[in-house]
Design a protein around this motif. Structure first.
Motif, mmCIF file in Angstrom:
data_model
loop_
_atom_site.group_PDB
_atom_site.id
_atom_site.type_symbol
_atom_site.label_atom_id
_atom_site.label_comp_id
_atom_site.label_asym_id
_atom_site.label_seq_id
_atom_site.Cartn_x
_atom_site.Cartn_y
_atom_site.Cartn_z
ATOM 1 N N ALA A 65 30.663 44.835 14.661
ATOM 2 C CA ALA A 65 29.502 44.334 13.926
ATOM 3 C C ALA A 65 28.573 43.562 14.865
ATOM 4 C CB ALA A 65 29.942 43.452 12.771
ATOM 5 N N ALA A 66 29.150 42.795 15.773
ATOM 6 C CA ALA A 66 28.331 42.045 16.729
ATOM 7 C C ALA A 66 27.573 42.989 17.649
ATOM 8 C CB ALA A 66 29.213 41.098 17.545
ATOM 9 N N VAL A 67 28.229 44.051 18.102
ATOM 10 C CA VAL A 67 27.576 45.037 18.966
ATOM 11 C C VAL A 67 26.424 45.702 18.221
ATOM 12 C CG1 VAL A 67 27.895 47.278 20.084
ATOM 13 C CG2 VAL A 67 29.539 45.462 20.463
ATOM 14 N N ALA A 68 26.636 46.074 16.974
ATOM 15 C CA ALA A 68 25.585 46.720 16.183
ATOM 16 C C ALA A 68 24.396 45.796 16.007
ATOM 17 C CB ALA A 68 26.135 47.151 14.823
ATOM 18 N N GLY A 69 24.628 44.515 15.867
ATOM 19 C CA GLY A 69 23.542 43.557 15.701
ATOM 20 C C GLY A 69 22.728 43.349 16.965
ATOM 21 N N CYS A 70 23.263 43.735 18.115
ATOM 22 C CA CYS A 70 22.561 43.559 19.385
ATOM 23 C C CYS A 70 21.665 44.736 19.737
ATOM 24 C CB CYS A 70 23.576 43.360 20.513
ATOM 25 S SG CYS A 70 24.551 41.863 20.347
ATOM 26 N N PRO A 104 12.569 65.138 10.834
ATOM 27 C CA PRO A 104 13.643 64.140 10.930
ATOM 28 C C PRO A 104 14.535 64.422 12.137
ATOM 29 C CG PRO A 104 14.035 65.624 9.073
ATOM 30 C CD PRO A 104 12.724 66.022 9.681
ATOM 31 N N VAL A 105 14.910 63.360 12.833
ATOM 32 C CA VAL A 105 15.794 63.457 13.993
ATOM 33 C C VAL A 105 16.817 62.326 13.914
ATOM 34 C CG1 VAL A 105 14.035 64.521 15.479
ATOM 35 C CG2 VAL A 105 14.275 62.040 15.451
ATOM 36 N N THR A 106 17.808 62.377 14.769
ATOM 37 C CA THR A 106 18.782 61.300 14.889
ATOM 38 C C THR A 106 18.590 60.638 16.241
ATOM 39 O OG1 THR A 106 20.361 62.461 13.490
ATOM 40 C CG2 THR A 106 21.241 60.734 14.918
ATOM 41 N N ILE A 107 18.451 59.324 16.230
ATOM 42 C CA ILE A 107 18.340 58.564 17.478
ATOM 43 C C ILE A 107 19.749 58.109 17.836
ATOM 44 C CG2 ILE A 107 17.353 56.538 18.598
ATOM 45 C CD1 ILE A 107 15.043 56.736 16.509
ATOM 46 N N GLU A 108 20.247 58.547 18.981
ATOM 47 C CA GLU A 108 21.629 58.224 19.347
ATOM 48 C C GLU A 108 21.806 56.728 19.505
ATOM 49 O OE1 GLU A 108 21.653 58.708 24.209
ATOM 50 O OE2 GLU A 108 22.463 60.312 22.990
ATOM 51 N N GLY A 109 23.030 56.279 19.296
ATOM 52 C CA GLY A 109 23.343 54.862 19.387
ATOM 53 C C GLY A 109 23.504 54.401 20.822
ATOM 54 N N THR A 110 23.640 53.097 20.973
ATOM 55 C CA THR A 110 23.791 52.525 22.308
ATOM 56 C C THR A 110 25.160 52.884 22.883
ATOM 57 O OG1 THR A 110 24.619 50.450 21.399
ATOM 58 C CG2 THR A 110 22.261 50.586 21.834
ATOM 59 N N VAL A 116 30.191 47.173 26.357
ATOM 60 C CA VAL A 116 30.702 46.172 25.421
ATOM 61 C C VAL A 116 31.652 46.786 24.394
ATOM 62 C CG1 VAL A 116 30.050 44.482 23.655
ATOM 63 C CG2 VAL A 116 28.686 44.704 25.725
ATOM 64 N N GLY A 117 31.257 47.898 23.780
ATOM 65 C CA GLY A 117 32.110 48.531 22.769
ATOM 66 C C GLY A 117 33.438 48.972 23.348
ATOM 67 N N ALA A 118 33.402 49.587 24.523
ATOM 68 C CA ALA A 118 34.637 50.045 25.159
ATOM 69 C C ALA A 118 35.520 48.869 25.555
ATOM 70 C CB ALA A 118 34.309 50.895 26.383
ATOM 71 N N ALA A 119 34.911 47.818 26.095
ATOM 72 C CA ALA A 119 35.695 46.650 26.521
ATOM 73 C C ALA A 119 36.335 45.957 25.321
ATOM 74 C CB ALA A 119 34.804 45.670 27.285
ATOM 75 N N ALA A 120 35.571 45.813 24.251
ATOM 76 C CA ALA A 120 36.122 45.166 23.052
ATOM 77 C C ALA A 120 37.253 46.006 22.471
ATOM 78 C CB ALA A 120 35.018 44.970 22.016
ATOM 79 N N GLY A 121 37.039 47.310 22.406
ATOM 80 C CA GLY A 121 38.090 48.194 21.899
ATOM 81 C C GLY A 121 39.326 48.165 22.769
ATOM 82 N N LEU A 158 38.346 53.968 24.170
ATOM 83 C CA LEU A 158 37.662 55.185 23.692
ATOM 84 C C LEU A 158 37.144 55.001 22.270
ATOM 85 C CD1 LEU A 158 40.143 57.870 25.075
ATOM 86 C CD2 LEU A 158 37.855 57.339 25.944
ATOM 87 N N ALA A 159 37.979 54.427 21.417
ATOM 88 C CA ALA A 159 37.572 54.197 20.024
ATOM 89 C C ALA A 159 36.427 53.199 19.952
ATOM 90 C CB ALA A 159 38.765 53.702 19.207
ATOM 91 N N GLY A 160 36.467 52.168 20.775
ATOM 92 C CA GLY A 160 35.404 51.158 20.780
ATOM 93 C C GLY A 160 34.066 51.735 21.213
ATOM 94 N N ALA A 161 34.085 52.578 22.233
ATOM 95 C CA ALA A 161 32.839 53.207 22.693
ATOM 96 C C ALA A 161 32.268 54.124 21.612
ATOM 97 C CB ALA A 161 33.100 53.997 23.983
ATOM 98 N N ALA A 162 33.136 54.894 20.970
ATOM 99 C CA ALA A 162 32.685 55.798 19.905
ATOM 100 C C ALA A 162 32.160 55.006 18.710
ATOM 101 C CB ALA A 162 33.824 56.720 19.470
ATOM 102 N N ALA A 163 32.841 53.907 18.375
ATOM 103 C CA ALA A 163 32.405 53.087 17.241
ATOM 104 C C ALA A 163 31.052 52.449 17.518
ATOM 105 C CB ALA A 163 33.446 52.008 16.950
ATOM 106 N N GLU A 164 30.841 51.962 18.739
ATOM 107 C CA GLU A 164 29.548 51.359 19.090
ATOM 108 C C GLU A 164 28.428 52.377 18.930
ATOM 109 O OE1 GLU A 164 27.042 49.458 22.817
ATOM 110 O OE2 GLU A 164 29.097 50.136 23.168
ATOM 111 N N GLU A 165 28.637 53.578 19.451
ATOM 112 C CA GLU A 165 27.587 54.608 19.354
ATOM 113 C C GLU A 165 27.307 54.946 17.898
ATOM 114 O OE1 GLU A 165 25.213 58.003 19.213
ATOM 115 O OE2 GLU A 165 27.256 58.042 18.468
ATOM 116 N N ALA A 166 28.346 55.091 17.091
ATOM 117 C CA ALA A 166 28.173 55.454 15.681
ATOM 118 C C ALA A 166 27.499 54.331 14.889
ATOM 119 C CB ALA A 166 29.521 55.804 15.053
#
Length: 151
Positions: free
Chosen positions: A15-20, A50-56, A60-65, A95-103
């Motif tokens: 949630a913190a990553v998404a807010g950044c 309509p398009v999808t803008i990929e996530g960051t 951070v996401g990988a390290a937290a995960g 791996l899960a953290g990086a994927a979650a951050e992007e999503a």
């Protein structure tokens, strides 16, 4: 630490990553863009897609995960088993953290094609926070390496 606590830690970090994540809205300006001259061109919307803008994709996401996964994995076994579990948990958690951050930071967007009054056809992609229709009169505002379409 039990798995429930590790899961809640992961959710909090995600949630913190998404807010950044920076805004990609046509109405959002970064601090660097404020009080700087921008060029304004006028035109008419030709099409909107309509398009999808990929996530960051920051470390951070990988390290937290990895941290949460390593802690959770260390709960498996004792001695060597705990060390192997921690390493495996860290890898899978990373791996899960990086994927979650992007999503979590992925956003819906629009590709807006504009026929400029003074000639030329351009396309600008931005977050889908405003509605645009073919035939709309719009302003195309450019400056500081950023271009946006506004009403």
């Amino acid at each position: 630490m039990n798995k429930r606590i590790a899961a809640w830690m992961f959710v909090a970090v995600a949630a913190a990553v998404a807010g950044c994540a920076p805004s990609l809205s046509g109405g959002a300006y970064s601090r660097e863009q404020v009080r700087k001259e921008q060029t304004v061109r006028l035109g008419v919307v030709q099409s909107v897609r309509p398009v999808t803008i990929e996530g960051t994709k920051t470390p951070v996401g990988a390290a937290a995960g990895a941290a949460v996964g390593g802690i959770a994995g260390s709960e498996i076994g004792h001695g060597r088993g705990a060390a192997v579990g921690a390493i495996g948990g860290a890898v899978l958690g990373g791996l899960a953290g990086a994927a979650a951050e992007e999503a979590l930071t992925r956003r819906p967007g629009l590709e807006i094609t504009v026929k400029l009054d003074h000639g030329g056809l351009i396309a600008v992609t931005q977050e889908a926070d405003e509605r645009f229709e073919p035939g709309d009169r719009v302003r195309v505002v450019s400056g500081g390496g950023v271009t946006r379409v506004t009403h």
